[in-house]
Write an enzyme that holds these catalytic residues in place. Structure first.
Site, mmCIF file in Angstrom:
data_model
loop_
_atom_site.group_PDB
_atom_site.id
_atom_site.type_symbol
_atom_site.label_atom_id
_atom_site.label_comp_id
_atom_site.label_asym_id
_atom_site.label_seq_id
_atom_site.Cartn_x
_atom_site.Cartn_y
_atom_site.Cartn_z
ATOM 1 C CB THR A 65 -0.961 0.020 1.208
ATOM 2 O OG1 THR A 65 -0.213 0.182 2.412
ATOM 3 C CG2 THR A 65 -1.793 -1.254 1.283
ATOM 4 N N GLY A 66 0.469 2.255 -0.739
ATOM 5 C CA GLY A 66 1.317 3.442 -0.866
ATOM 6 C C GLY A 66 2.613 3.092 -1.574
ATOM 7 N N GLY A 67 2.495 2.409 -2.700
ATOM 8 C CA GLY A 67 3.685 1.891 -3.385
ATOM 9 C C GLY A 67 4.143 2.710 -4.572
ATOM 10 C CB THR A 68 2.897 5.614 -6.294
ATOM 11 O OG1 THR A 68 2.487 6.501 -5.239
ATOM 12 C CG2 THR A 68 1.746 4.710 -6.700
ATOM 13 N N GLY B 184 8.758 6.803 -2.568
ATOM 14 C CA GLY B 184 9.504 6.584 -1.332
ATOM 15 C C GLY B 184 9.734 5.114 -1.004
ATOM 16 C CB ILE B 185 9.508 3.385 2.282
ATOM 17 C CG1 ILE B 185 10.571 4.211 3.024
ATOM 18 C CG2 ILE B 185 9.454 1.948 2.790
ATOM 19 C CD1 ILE B 185 10.256 4.477 4.496
ATOM 20 N N GLY B 186 7.622 2.702 -0.154
ATOM 21 C CA GLY B 186 6.709 1.751 -0.797
ATOM 22 C C GLY B 186 7.132 1.417 -2.217
ATOM 23 C CB SER C 19 8.200 5.645 12.705
ATOM 24 O OG SER C 19 9.203 6.614 12.960
ATOM 25 C CE1 TYR D 191 4.248 9.390 10.636
ATOM 26 C CE2 TYR D 191 6.159 9.619 12.060
ATOM 27 C CZ TYR D 191 5.564 9.088 10.936
ATOM 28 O OH TYR D 191 6.277 8.249 10.108
HETATM 29 N N1 LIG Z 1 10.590 8.584 5.297
HETATM 30 C C1 LIG Z 1 10.835 8.431 6.566
HETATM 31 O O1 LIG Z 1 11.780 9.021 7.115
HETATM 32 C C2 LIG Z 1 9.985 7.489 7.406
HETATM 33 C C3 LIG Z 1 10.440 7.159 8.680
HETATM 34 C C4 LIG Z 1 9.681 6.301 9.467
HETATM 35 C C5 LIG Z 1 8.482 5.803 8.996
HETATM 36 N N2 LIG Z 1 8.055 6.145 7.751
HETATM 37 C C6 LIG Z 1 6.774 5.588 7.304
HETATM 38 O O2 LIG Z 1 6.988 4.853 6.107
HETATM 39 C C7 LIG Z 1 5.839 4.949 5.275
HETATM 40 C C8 LIG Z 1 6.254 5.505 3.915
HETATM 41 O O3 LIG Z 1 6.887 6.741 4.102
HETATM 42 P P1 LIG Z 1 7.571 7.543 2.875
HETATM 43 O O4 LIG Z 1 8.455 8.531 3.492
HETATM 44 O O5 LIG Z 1 8.065 6.589 1.865
HETATM 45 O O6 LIG Z 1 6.277 8.315 2.296
HETATM 46 P P2 LIG Z 1 6.087 9.128 0.915
HETATM 47 O O7 LIG Z 1 7.391 9.398 0.265
HETATM 48 O O8 LIG Z 1 5.207 10.288 1.270
HETATM 49 O O9 LIG Z 1 5.237 8.108 0.041
HETATM 50 C C9 LIG Z 1 3.979 7.704 0.556
HETATM 51 C C10 LIG Z 1 3.308 6.753 -0.402
HETATM 52 O O10 LIG Z 1 2.071 6.349 0.184
HETATM 53 C C11 LIG Z 1 0.990 6.819 -0.619
HETATM 54 N N3 LIG Z 1 -0.063 7.236 0.308
HETATM 55 C C12 LIG Z 1 -0.016 8.215 1.249
HETATM 56 N N4 LIG Z 1 -1.187 8.286 1.904
HETATM 57 C C13 LIG Z 1 -1.985 7.326 1.363
HETATM 58 C C14 LIG Z 1 -3.299 6.896 1.603
HETATM 59 N N5 LIG Z 1 -4.085 7.485 2.525
HETATM 60 N N6 LIG Z 1 -3.797 5.881 0.870
HETATM 61 C C15 LIG Z 1 -3.049 5.268 -0.069
HETATM 62 N N7 LIG Z 1 -1.793 5.638 -0.351
HETATM 63 C C16 LIG Z 1 -1.267 6.655 0.365
HETATM 64 C C17 LIG Z 1 1.584 7.920 -1.508
HETATM 65 O O11 LIG Z 1 0.926 8.049 -2.758
HETATM 66 P P3 LIG Z 1 -0.348 9.048 -2.947
HETATM 67 O O12 LIG Z 1 0.065 10.353 -2.335
HETATM 68 O O13 LIG Z 1 -0.575 9.088 -4.418
HETATM 69 O O14 LIG Z 1 -1.465 8.388 -2.226
HETATM 70 C C18 LIG Z 1 2.982 7.376 -1.731
HETATM 71 O O15 LIG Z 1 2.968 6.332 -2.697
HETATM 72 C C19 LIG Z 1 4.846 5.845 6.021
HETATM 73 O O16 LIG Z 1 3.948 5.041 6.744
HETATM 74 C C20 LIG Z 1 5.735 6.640 6.955
HETATM 75 O O17 LIG Z 1 5.033 7.102 8.074
HETATM 76 C C21 LIG Z 1 8.782 6.975 6.952
#
Ligand SMILES: NC(=O)c1ccc[n+]([C@@H]2O[C@H](COP(=O)([O-])OP(=O)(O)OC[C@H]3O[C@@H](n4cnc5c(N)ncnc54)[C@H](OP(=O)(O)O)[C@@H]3O)[C@@H](O)[C@H]2O)c1
Length: 249
Positions: A12-15, A17-19, A137, A150
């Protein structure tokens, strides 16, 4: 043989960052990957890149009807689900005096509600021996100013990994969570209001990590792959910190 050859996965959210890094890694390991997100153009880009290895489903994880659509797409393919990475989520800074009911509700709907009901909706299609990895996290064990809602939402995710590991162990389903530190993604950069604030934020975060750098999405993908394959067959209910030592030393 690749570690996910012939398996079916959902990210989920695979477009972005991490996903996105996990979707790429799962596909490279032989899985057919269902990828969700809210933006159609981002889903189209993933479909163009990964081709037959991917099925994209436009879905907001905080909308129950969208979660039904994901489960229906997996059912239609007829192979069930072997690896689930519940990743969609994110947050915004807010000091406690600025926290509104809307901020609280949006954060918990997105991170907690989205996780609970994603797992609930796909339970019927999870195969025997499948794996679930939840995106927590490392902030779940740290105090961080202006990020309390958060942080609490991610602490809830860690708790769900324990409870669901206990709940599904009889079905041979393992549940773990991943705890990234600061990872260079659009989501992290998006916490800053302008490029100058972004540079300061990222430099400050990197400085707070014993390894003195941000992590990469690919480093998280390595860890998620580990928790999603038999390499981690005796690990369930755990949380794996991938944070350059930030929460541990
Ligand atoms: N980056 C960090 O430093 C970090 C650290 C700890 C934990 N995390 C966690 O890791 C996960 C990914 O983080 P990231 O930094 O890779 O995020 P990101 O770069 O913002 O990417 C988020 C992805 O999830 C999708 N998304 C967001 N909200 C959504 C929703 N309600 N329904 C479906 N898709 C959704 C976005 O696409 P759309 O916007 O098109 O929906 C995008 O594909 C999150 O849960 C975040 O809290 C991140």
């Amino acid at each position: 043989m690749s570690s996910l050859q012939g398996k079916t996965a959902l990210v989920t959210g695979g477009t972005a960052g991490i996903g996105l890094a996990v979707a790429r890694r799962f596909a490279a390991e032989g899985a057919h990957v269902f990828v969700t997100g809210r933006r159609q153009e981002a889903l189209d880009a993933v479909a163009a890149e990964l081709g037959d290895a991917v099925t994209t489903v436009r879905a907001d994880s905080s909308e129950l009807a969208d979660l039904d659509t994901i489960a229906a797409a997996i059912t239609d393919r007829g192979a069930g689900l072997d690896a689930l990475f519940v990743n969609a989520g994110g947050g915004e800074f807010a000091a406690l005096e600025d926290v509104t009911w809307e901020h609280f509700q949006q954060t918990f709907d997105r991170n907690v509600g989205g996780t609970v009901f994603t797992v609930q909706k796909v339970l019927p299609v999870l195969n025997q021996g499948s794996t679930i990895v939840l995106a927590s996290s490392n902030i779940d064990v740290k105090g961080s100013p202006s990020f309390s809602v958060y942080a609490a939402s991610k602490a809830a995710i860690r708790s769900f990994a324990r409870s669901w590991a206990a709940e599904f162990v009889g079905r041979g389903i393992r549940v773990n969570s991943i705890a990234p530190g600061p990872i260079a993604t659009p989501g992290l950069s998006g916490l800053a209001e302008d490029p100058e604030a972004e540079r300061a934020l990222l430099a400050g975060l990197a400085d707070g990590v014993p390894q003195k750098r941000l992590g990469t999405p690919e480093e998280i993908a390595d860890a998620v792959l580990f928790l999603s394959t038999d390499q981690s067959s005796y690990i369930t209910g755990s949380q794996l910190y991938v944070d350059g030592g930030a929460s541990q030393i």
